[in-house]
Design an enzyme around this catalytic site. Sequence first.
Site, PDB file in Angstrom:
ATOM      1  N   CYS A   1       0.801  -1.209   0.000  1.00  0.00           N
ATOM      2  CA  CYS A   1       0.000   0.000   0.000  1.00  0.00           C
ATOM      3  C   CYS A   1       0.840   1.266   0.000  1.00  0.00           C
ATOM      4  CB  CYS A   1      -0.902   0.060   1.239  1.00  0.00           C
ATOM      5  SG  CYS A   1      -2.077  -1.273   1.349  1.00  0.00           S
TER       6      CYS A   1
ATOM      7  N   GLY B   1      -0.317  -1.259   5.893  1.00  0.00           N
ATOM      8  CA  GLY B   1       0.129  -2.132   6.973  1.00  0.00           C
ATOM      9  C   GLY B   1      -0.738  -3.364   7.081  1.00  0.00           C
TER      10      GLY B   1
ATOM     11  N   TYR C   1      14.277  -2.688  -0.965  1.00  0.00           N
ATOM     12  CA  TYR C   1      13.502  -2.942  -2.177  1.00  0.00           C
ATOM     13  C   TYR C   1      12.317  -2.009  -2.395  1.00  0.00           C
ATOM     14  CZ  TYR C   1      10.486  -5.495  -5.472  1.00  0.00           C
ATOM     15  OH  TYR C   1       9.685  -5.836  -6.531  1.00  0.00           O
TER      16      TYR C   1
END
Length: 577
Positions: free
Chosen positions: A89, A190, A330
């Site tokens: 997200c 999350g 990443y």
Amino acid sequence: MAAAATAAVAAVNKPHISSPVDKPFCSPSQKMLSLATKTLPKPYNHHRTLTTCASKNPLTDVVYSDQPDPDGRSFGSYFDDDDKPREECGVVGIYGDSEASRLCYLALHALQHRGQEGAGIVCVNDNVLKSITGVGLVSDVFSESKLDQLPGDLAIGHVRYSTAGASMLKNVQPFVASYRFGSVGVAHNGNLVNYKQLRGELEENGSIFNTSSDTEVVLHLIAISKARPFLLRIVEACEKIEGAYSMVFATEDKLVAVRDPYGFRPLVMGRRSNGAVVFASETCALDLIEATYEREVLPGEVVVVDKEGVQSICLMPHPEPKSCIFEHIYFALPNSVVFGRSVYESRRAFGEILATEAPVECDVVIAVPDSGVVAALGYAAKAGVPFQQGLIRSHYVGRTFIEPSQKIRDFGVKLKLSPVRAVLEGKRVVVVDDSIVRGTTSSKIVRLLKEAGAKEVHMRIASPPIIASCYYGVDTPSSDELISNRMNVEEIREYIGSDSLAFLPIESLNRLLGEDSKSFCYACFSGDYPVEPTGKVKRIGDFMDDGLSGDMDSIDGGWLPASSRVRKTIVNEVRTI
């Protein structure tokens, strides 16, 4: 060698960007802290349906579907050859700008790498919350005419990744709910580890859920709270939830930003020249809409923006922060500053460490694009070997494709990555990638390079081995599917077919981070979780999603009791074969 190693692990440049607002200090002993308030200027669908596959069977590279999608199109195959953890997200919140929805739209573009399968914006105008959400990229969901339907000076937005099926659209955020004291919208980055327990308790007491998202639990907790004012309802709800959450809320007159006490996921605050306040998952979103970075939303902090200005309170006493290290490995864009550190400088330093601690005779250094590029630049500079573009990535490949009837080996990888024979032929090649998850893509890349004429292929991975699943908002496979949880370094090297293989040593990573090392979460490298998942854990073939898309039966069927989990431990050490 010792001197070189010391130089390689020199501390990353850690920018401290000056802020016109002093940082609040949110300590365990403090319950509330008000910032000096500043008066803000008072400014005056079509949904694409995506056919996806819920299973992530490591033995199946391509899933065939004979069923046309609802738009009448027939797809040959579905593939997912990235074999990377996915950040699920990105969130944005804007207050005090008459073009809030358009700025939100642009900020979501900047955060598109954090989620490509759904996007939405909620805007507030004349005390009414209006929402537009859809499946697909930000540019697929929003058009000029749709943004015209979202007037107002307060907006929140969300992009998401999921492996959802038919119920995906209803799980696209932001969510909007009405309750007895008004309406509220929420966008969440999350994952709540006690979601199932809370949902069960709420349903027992009569709550009705419209989605299978853990975010909806937060809205129910706010609705049933008896606390006044609204801000305390958020605080009370957050005291009950556990796990990772960086959230932005929109009410009829307020923008609220909240970050969990551990600070797992990033959330930053900035300000535009007209005084409008902006919250976003990364600073790259601030850059695009010309907002100046001010500071992070601190772990355990609630920041409220309304016509009175900006106020901050400490959500609850909190332990040492445990920010996600994978943001620097990443997820985040290299031009972002995350957790107070330059992502670019972090990744370059990772490559320098690999060159120092796992050197190998080579002729050229290449990267697996795009996430391995900066680490490869660091490796090449430290090793004194030229960096070249040995793999070209296509950015125009969707998640579905039509494959010829005669099978093409490694078709998914070949669609995305093309080797440059002029760079590779007859060369000893070092390939730098950010991580290895299942190992399936790495083996195909090695084969691709050797077929293009590479004499030797040496893999260097700019992260420690991943041995455990993430439960804090990252889509990772079950531990049983993670190759580093099942094999040692030599076994992985043999499996992927490279001439040598080395990972970034966890000890070197800690030295690089210095005093901040204890403030990061390394659960995916160690299996030690700051907040233990309760009741259920992932198993092979799970579909994983921040919203747990799908019906509840399929969710129950995809989880196992936590007590049955056998945690494996491995020694994180570099071996050069």
